[in-house]
Design an enzyme around this catalytic site. Structure first.
Site, PDB file in Angstrom:
ATOM      1  N   HIS A   1      -7.458  -5.589  -1.056  1.00  0.00           N
ATOM      2  CA  HIS A   1      -6.275  -4.800  -0.717  1.00  0.00           C
ATOM      3  C   HIS A   1      -5.560  -5.325   0.523  1.00  0.00           C
ATOM      4  O   HIS A   1      -4.327  -5.316   0.581  1.00  0.00           O
ATOM      5  CB  HIS A   1      -6.698  -3.344  -0.496  1.00  0.00           C
ATOM      6  CG  HIS A   1      -5.552  -2.390  -0.348  1.00  0.00           C
ATOM      7  ND1 HIS A   1      -4.680  -2.091  -1.372  1.00  0.00           N
ATOM      8  CD2 HIS A   1      -5.138  -1.647   0.717  1.00  0.00           C
ATOM      9  CE1 HIS A   1      -3.781  -1.224  -0.956  1.00  0.00           C
ATOM     10  NE2 HIS A   1      -4.028  -0.938   0.311  1.00  0.00           N
TER      11      HIS A   1
ATOM     12  N   GLU B   1      -8.903  -5.564  -6.289  1.00  0.00           N
ATOM     13  CA  GLU B   1      -8.507  -4.157  -6.216  1.00  0.00           C
ATOM     14  C   GLU B   1      -8.782  -3.406  -7.509  1.00  0.00           C
ATOM     15  O   GLU B   1      -8.691  -2.177  -7.552  1.00  0.00           O
ATOM     16  CB  GLU B   1      -7.029  -4.044  -5.840  1.00  0.00           C
ATOM     17  CG  GLU B   1      -6.713  -4.593  -4.458  1.00  0.00           C
ATOM     18  CD  GLU B   1      -5.284  -4.372  -4.036  1.00  0.00           C
ATOM     19  OE1 GLU B   1      -4.965  -3.241  -3.625  1.00  0.00           O
ATOM     20  OE2 GLU B   1      -4.485  -5.324  -4.104  1.00  0.00           O
TER      21      GLU B   1
ATOM     22  N   SER C   1       0.844  -1.188   0.000  1.00  0.00           N
ATOM     23  CA  SER C   1       0.000   0.000   0.000  1.00  0.00           C
ATOM     24  C   SER C   1       0.892   1.256   0.000  1.00  0.00           C
ATOM     25  O   SER C   1       1.698   1.418  -0.923  1.00  0.00           O
ATOM     26  CB  SER C   1      -0.957  -0.042   1.190  1.00  0.00           C
ATOM     27  OG  SER C   1      -1.974   0.919   1.049  1.00  0.00           O
TER      28      SER C   1
END
Length: 274
Positions: free
Chosen positions: A248, A210, A149
């Site tokens: 995610h 995602e 991330s």
């Protein structure tokens, strides 16, 4: 009698840099080191994933001829919290950009302090790595950095800023949209920093689910893969993976399992360019 549960052969160091506190989580293999030293994996957001990666390496490296995973020293960079993530990661993993370039906050509140990626990279290079190389038998020619991330964004920042600080770069679900303008400027300059006889390997991995994220995370990562794949003749090798049915956060365990195999492959072994 209740006693705390710990992961064997792990410990934590508390260090300070630029008036900020970091917790270093270190895992050492039980095996004797090879002559050149153990591979070393530098892991961001250690509060959330150090245990997952440590146990994955500990289990899979028992039979490296079957798994492709070899004993490695793991150095997790974390923070003074018992929560999975700490607000300071926003500063450490991002470049300074105008607030107008940041995505809108979901609840309308102000984002935490941003823009310390250059200082954090200096911290890794000038403080953490020399400390680890002095205390533990690690191979400076087989170093990996892993982030997810915003941590994945920082891995790309490190790659484009100092291409040969590590040999392996693993960017999970990288938040390219967060600092996109600055990151793409660095990517364009990156090609002029490449050296003929040195090899760089990058793993870009994210969850299939995602693709629906409004940040277009999957699209931006795939486009970066396509661009960087053109650099094979300059010894830049890129692997791209989308993991089915993963989001995610849920992607982290399977990403880590793939990442430790990727990190164990020595430079010069056959590369993947899928």
């Amino acid at each position: 009698m209740d006693v705390p549960v710990t992961i064997p052969r792990t410990h934590k160091k508390v260090i300070h840099s630029r008036n900020r506190e970091y917790h270093l989580f270190v895992s050492i293999p039980v095996e004797a080191p090879p002559p050149e030293g153990f591979p070393v994996i530098y892991l961001l957001d250690a509060n959330s994933v150090f245990g997952t990666m440590t146990e994955a390496v500990r289990a899979q490296s028992r039979f490296p001829e079957r798994t492709g995973v070899y004993p490695s020293v793991i150095v997790g960079i974390g923070y003074p919290t018992e929560m999975p993530f700490h607000i300071q990661r926003h500063y450490d993993f991002t470049s300074p950009v105008p607030l107008s370039e940041l995505p809108a906050s979901p609840d309308g509140s102000a984002w935490p302090e941003q823009g310390g990626a250059a200082y954090f990279l200096d911290f890794l290079e000038d403080e953490v790595k020399p400390m680890i190389e002095k205390e533990f038998p690690v191979d400076p020619k087989q170093q990996t950095i892993f982030g997810h991330s915003l941590g994945g964004l920082f891995v790309l920042y490190a790659l484009f800023s100092r291409p040969y600080s590590f040999q392996n770069y693993i960017a999970g679900s990288p938040s390219i949209h967060w600092n996109e303008r600055v990151l793409l400027e660095k990517e364009r300059a990156f090609t002029g920093m490449l050296e003929e006889k040195k090899t760089i390997r990058l793993f870009l991995g994210l969850g299939e689910l995602e693709a629906s994220h409004p940040s277009q995370l999957s699209k931006k990562a795939a486009e970066m893969y396509e661009r960087l794949s053109l650099l094979q003749d300059q010894n830049v090798w890129v692997t791209y993976r989308e993991f089915p049915d993963e989001s995610h956060i849920s992607v982290l365990p399977v990403l880590i399992s793939q990442a430790i195999r990727f990190a164990s492959k020595k430079i010069g072994q056959p590369q993947q360019s899928v």
